[in-house]
Design a protein around this motif. Structure first.
Motif, short mmCIF file in Angstrom:
data_model
loop_
_atom_site.label_atom_id
_atom_site.label_comp_id
_atom_site.label_asym_id
_atom_site.label_seq_id
_atom_site.Cartn_x
_atom_site.Cartn_y
_atom_site.Cartn_z
N ILE B 94 0.85 -1.19 0.00
CA ILE B 94 0.00 0.00 0.00
C ILE B 94 0.89 1.24 0.00
O ILE B 94 0.65 2.21 -0.72
N ALA B 95 1.95 1.18 0.80
CA ALA B 95 2.89 2.32 0.83
C ALA B 95 3.51 2.53 -0.55
O ALA B 95 3.64 3.66 -1.02
N ILE B 96 3.87 1.41 -1.22
CA ILE B 96 4.49 1.53 -2.55
C ILE B 96 3.49 2.13 -3.55
O ILE B 96 3.80 3.09 -4.26
N ALA B 97 2.27 1.55 -3.59
CA ALA B 97 1.28 2.02 -4.56
C ALA B 97 0.92 3.48 -4.28
O ALA B 97 0.82 4.30 -5.20
N GLY B 98 0.75 3.82 -3.00
CA GLY B 98 0.42 5.19 -2.63
C GLY B 98 1.53 6.15 -3.00
O GLY B 98 1.29 7.25 -3.50
N SER B 99 2.76 5.72 -2.76
CA SER B 99 3.90 6.57 -3.06
C SER B 99 4.01 6.80 -4.56
O SER B 99 4.26 7.93 -5.01
N ALA B 100 3.78 5.73 -5.35
CA ALA B 100 3.85 5.85 -6.81
C ALA B 100 2.77 6.83 -7.29
O ALA B 100 3.02 7.67 -8.16
N MET B 101 1.59 6.73 -6.68
CA MET B 101 0.48 7.62 -7.06
C MET B 101 0.86 9.08 -6.79
O MET B 101 0.66 9.95 -7.64
#
Lengths: 361, 360
Positions: B94-101
Motif C-alpha cells: 500500500i505504501a508503494i502504490a500510494g507513493s507511486a500515485m
C-alpha cells in the motif's frame, strides 16, 4: 532441479547481501588481496596484465589509507520516514557526516529499542571512534554504552535523552521536551478559556518526546479544576490513528475544545476528523489545535489560521555534534555535558511568512 | 423423537454454517455496545467544514474505516484459497502504490501548487505498481514454489523503504481538494465515498465470481493441486493471478488511505493492516490452509474487525493495546476451528443427545 537452481540463486543473493552489509570486511579483503598481488609481483616477471592489476591494487591501497584518516562515526537514529522532523534531522546529519567533512559515517535506523541496541553492538565491533545516538526508548542503554566506553568509543547523544548514568556519554545535544511541553501548556493557559476540555494525542509511549510533552499537560490538568482531559490516547505519531481516535470522541458526543497533539502529523489527522464532522477549528473558532515539530505545512496551517499553536522541536543538531567532535579530537574538554537547543513556540495570531520559511522543516 | 432429531439437525446446521462465527461475533459486539451506550447506534446528519451534508455516527465510522480492510479481504481470500498461505506484504505494498500515485500526481516537487497529472493517471499508475508487487509475490509463490509467507516477507521488509525511495524520502502533499473526495465526502453526498468504493469492489468481485470460473478454479487448486492439473487447470497461473488481483485491491486501498489525509507517511501508512486482513479471512470461517472459501464471510469479517477496533477505542482501550485484543480473537478462532476441538464438541453433542434420548 528447480530446487537446486533456487538454492544457488539464494546463496548468491545472501553472499551479495553480506558483501554489501559488511563493507569493511570487503575492503579489508581487497587490501589483503592487493598485498598478496604485490608480493607476487616482487617475485615474478612484470607481465603487462599483472601490472594492470598492481596499479589497481595500489589505487585501492591509497584509498584505504585515505579512509584511515577519516573520523569513523556510527549513527543510530530513528526511521527517517517516521515524520518530517526525522527526515529533516536525517538530512542534516547526512549533510554533515560525509567524507567531504572528514567523516566515515555509517547509519542505522530503527524505531525499536532492541534493534537500536543491536546496531550499537555492531558499531562497537566495527570499532567506530564515535557513537551518535538518538534512542527510541529512554531505558535499557546502560550495558551497551558501558561496552562502548570500555572499547574507548565516545558516545554522543543527540535529539533524545536516555535514563543512563551521565558518565556513559561525553555530551548530549537535546531538545528539552519537558520545556517544549511546558511552553505549549503555558501558551494554552494564556488563552484564558473558561473551561479546557482537551483531547490529548500522545506519541509512542515511553519516548522522551512523549514523556516530556505529556508531563507538562498532565501536571497542569491535575492542578487546575477547569482543565479536563476528555481523552488521553496514544496515536503513536500516526495521523491515521489520530483521526480514528478523534472520530471516536466525536461519535461518542463528548464535548471538547482543545486538541493537544504531540506532533504535527497527529494534529493533521485530528483536523481531518474535525473537518468531516463540521467542527470549526483555528483562531477564534470552536476548537484550538496545537501541534509540535514545526513542519513547514503545519506552520502554513497556522498562517491560514486553521491551527492555533505549534511548538518547535529543533532537528538541526549536526553542527553542534561536529563542534564537539572537533573539540575532542583537539584534546579539549567539553565544559557543558548537556546542550539544550533553542526552541520557539509559534502562535497563529503572530506568525509571519518569514517564520514559516525560516523555521519550517 | 423425530422432532428432537430435526431440532438437533437445525442446530448442527446452524453451528456448522460458515457465517455462524462472524455473525455471533457481530451480534456479541452489537449487544455489548447497546448495553454500554445505546447512542452508539445513533446516526446524525450534519454539515462538514466544506459546507456539505455528511452523516456521522459510530456505524458510519465503521463502514468508512472498514472499507480498506474489506477491499483487502477480497484479495486476501483468493490468495489464501489458492495458495494456502497469506500475503503479509499488503501494508508495505500500500505504501508503494500510494507513493507511486503521489509521485505521479505531484511530480518531482513535494509541495506543488497544481496537480502534475490527472488523478485518474495517478490511480492507474498505483494499480500498475500494486499489480507489479502482486505479480512479484505471485511469481515467487507459483513458479518458484516458495512458501507464501516467506515470499511476501521480502516486500514486507523492503516495501516501505522502496516507497520512500520512490519519492526521494519526501512526503508530498496533494494540493487539489478533489483528491480528498476519495477518502472523504463528495460534495452533496452525505455518505462517505469510501463506502461506495468498497461497494463497487464487492459488486465487481461478485460479478467475477458469478460469471467466470475464477472461484471454482481457485478452490480446485487450493483443495488439490495435482488433481486440478489433471483436469486441465494451470495451478501456477491461478495462484499467480490471485496475487495480481490482491495487488489491484491493494492499489484501491492505497487510493483511500492516501486520500484521507492527501499525504503519505511511509513508515506508518496502513501499519499492521496485513494482520487485520488475514484475521478478516479467518474470522469469516475460511480455512487458512486454502481450498473452499466464502467471500461474503471474509468481507463481513473485515467489518467486524473495524467494529471491534471502533468499540475498543470507545472503551478507551489504549491504541497500542489493540493488537493484544485482536490476538485474543485470533486465539479463540484458531482454537474453535481446530479439528481436535471440533471432534471434541461433536462427541460431546452426541453424548448429550444420547442421554436426552435415554431420559426421553
Amino acid at each position: 532441479m528447480k530446487k537446486k537452481l533456487l538454492s544457488v540463486l539464494l546463496t548468491g543473493v545472501v553472499a551479495a547481501g553480506m558483501l554489501a552489509g559488511c563493507g569493511q570486511d570487503a575492503t579489508a579483503q581487497a587490501a589483503a588481496e592487493a598485498a598478496a598481488v604485490s608480493e607476487a609481483v616482487d617475485e615474478a616477471v612484470a607481465e603487462a596484465v599483472v601490472e594492470e592489476a598492481v596499479s589497481e591494487a595500489v589505487d585501492e591501497a591509497v584509498a584505504e589509507a585515505a579512509s584511515g584518516e577519516l573520523i569513523k562515526v556510527g549513527i543510530i537514529n530513528n526511521d527517517p520516514n517516521e515524520s518530517g522532523y526525522r527526515t529533516a534531522n536525517d538530512a542534516d546529519l547526512k549533510a554533515m557526516f560525509n567524507e567531504e567533512n572528514g567523516y566515515d559515517a555509517s547509519f542505522a535506523y530503527s524505531l525499536k529499542n532492541d534493534e537500536q541496541i543491536a546496531a550499537a553492538q555492531k558499531f562497537i565491533q566495527d570499532e567506530v571512534d564515535y557513537l551518535l545516538l538518538s534512542a527510541a526508548d529512554t531505558a535499557g542503554w546502560d550495558s551497551v554504552l558501558q561496552d562502548a566506553n570500555d572499547a574507548g568509543i565516545s558516545v554522543i547523544l543527540f535529539d533524545r535523552t536516555i535514563d543512563a548514568d551521565p558518565s556513559l556519554y561525553v555530551a548530549s545535544i537535546v531538545s528539552d521536551m519537558a520545556k517544549e511541553g511546558q511552553n505549549a501548556v503555558d501558551w494554552l493557559a494564556s488563552q484564558d478559556l473558561d473551561e479546557y476540555n482537551i483531547i490529548h494525542l500522545q506519541g509512542v509511549m515511553g519516548s522522551a518526546a512523549q514523556q516530556g510533552r505529556t508531563g507538562a499537560l498532565d501536571e497542569k490538568a491535575a492542578a487546575e479544576d477547569n482543565w479536563n482531559i476528555v481523552k488521553q490516547q496514544t496515536a503513536e505519531w500516526n495521523a491515521e490513528k489520530a483521526q480514528q481516535i478523534v472520530q471516536s470522541v466525536i461519535d461518542s458526543g463528548d464535548k471538547f475544545n482543545v486538541i493537544y497533539a504531540e506532533n504535527d502529523d497527529m494534529a493533521k489527522g485530528a483536523v481531518a476528523a474535525l473537518d468531516a464532522a463540521g467542527i470549526s477549528h483555528g483562531v477564534g473558532k470552536d476548537v484550538i489545535v496545537m501541534g509540535f515539530d514545526c513542519n513547514e505545512w503545519a506552520l502554513e496551517e497556522l498562517l491560514n489560521g486553521d491551527w492555533n499553536f505549534d511548538q518547535q522541536c529543533n532537528p538541526f543538531q549536526a553542527s553542534y555534534i561536529d563542534e564537539i567532535i572537533k573539540k575532542l579530537e583537539n584534546g579539549e574538554t567539553i565544559d557543558e555535558k548537556v546542550i539544550v537547543m533553542d526552541e520557539k513556540g509559534f502562535d497563529a495570531s503572530s506568525i509571519s511568512q518569514d517564520d514559516v520559511d525560516t523555521y519550517g522543516i | 423423537m423425530s422432532k428432537d432429531s430435526a431440532k438437533g439437525g437445525f442446530w448442527r446446521k446452524l453451528v456448522s454454517h460458515q457465517l455462524f462465527i462472524p455473525l455471533v461475533a457481530l451480534i456479541l459486539l452489537a449487544v455489548i455496545n447497546l448495553i454500554h451506550d445505546p447512542s452508539f447506534f445513533k446516526i446524525t446528519l450534519g454539515t462538514n467544514n466544506a459546507g456539505y451534508p455528511a452523516l456521522s455516527g459510530s456505524l458510519i465510522t465503521i463502514l468508512d474505516y472498514g472499507s480498506e480492510l474489506a477491499i483487502l479481504a477480497i484479495g486476501m481470500t483468493l490468495v489464501t484459497a489458492a495458495s494456502g498461505g497469506q500475503d503479509i506484504s499488503v501494508g508495505a505494498t500500500i505504501a508503494i502504490a500510494g507513493s507511486a500515485m503521489l509521485r505521479v500526481l505531484c511530480g518531482s516537487n513535494s509541495r506543488p501548487d497544481t496537480l502534475a497529472a490527472p488523478i485518474i493517471v495517478g490511480f492507474i499508475v498505483a494499480c500498475l505498481a500494486g499489480m507489479a508487487c502482486g505479480a512479484f509475490n505471485g511469481m515467487l509463490v507459483a513458479y518458484f514454489k516458495i512458501q507464501p509467507m516467506i515470499a511476501t516477507l521480502i516486500l514486507f521488509t523492503a516495501g516501505r523503504s522502496i516507497a520512500a525511495w520512490i519519492n526521494n524520502n519526501e512526503l508530498p502533499i496533494v494540493p487539489d481538494p478533489k483528491f480528498g473526495y476519495f477518502g472523504g465526502f463528495i460534495p452533496g453526498v452525505p455518505i462517505p465515498t469510501t463506502v461506495f468504493i468498497a461497494a463497487a469492489c464487492i459488486v465487481v468481485i461478485a460479478l467475477v465470481l458469478r460469471f467466470t470460473n475464477l472461484g471454482l478454479y481457485t478452490q480446485a487448486v487450493g483443495i488439490n493441486e495435482s488433481s486440478s492439473r489433471l483436469n486441465g487447470i494451470n495451478p501456477n497461473f491461478i495462484k499467480f493471478i490471485t496475487f495480481v488481483i490482491l495487488g489491484l485491491c491493494v492499489a484501491v486501498a492505497a487510493l483511500i488511505k492516501v486520500s484521507r489525509l492527501s499525504t503519505i507517511n511511509y513508515s506508518v501508512i496502513a501499519k499492521d493492516i496485513e494482520m487485520d486482513a488475514i484475521l478478516a479471512v479467518a474470522l469469516g470461517g475460511n480455512s487458512l490452509a486454502g481450498g473452499k472459501f466464502n467471500m461474503w464471510a471474509s468481507i463481513l469479517g473485515a467489518y467486524i474487525i473495524q467494529f471491534l477496533t471502533t468499540t475498543l477505542y470507545k472503551f478507551n482501550v489504549s491504541s497500542d493495546a489493540l493488537a493484544a485484543y485482536k490476538a485474543i480473537v485470533v486465539i479463540i478462532l484458531v482454537v474453535v476451528s481446530a479439528p481436535v476441538f471440533r471432534d471434541w464438541i461433536s462427541q460431546f453433542a452426541k453424548r448429550f443427545a444420547k442421554t436426552q434420548k435415554e431420559v426421553g
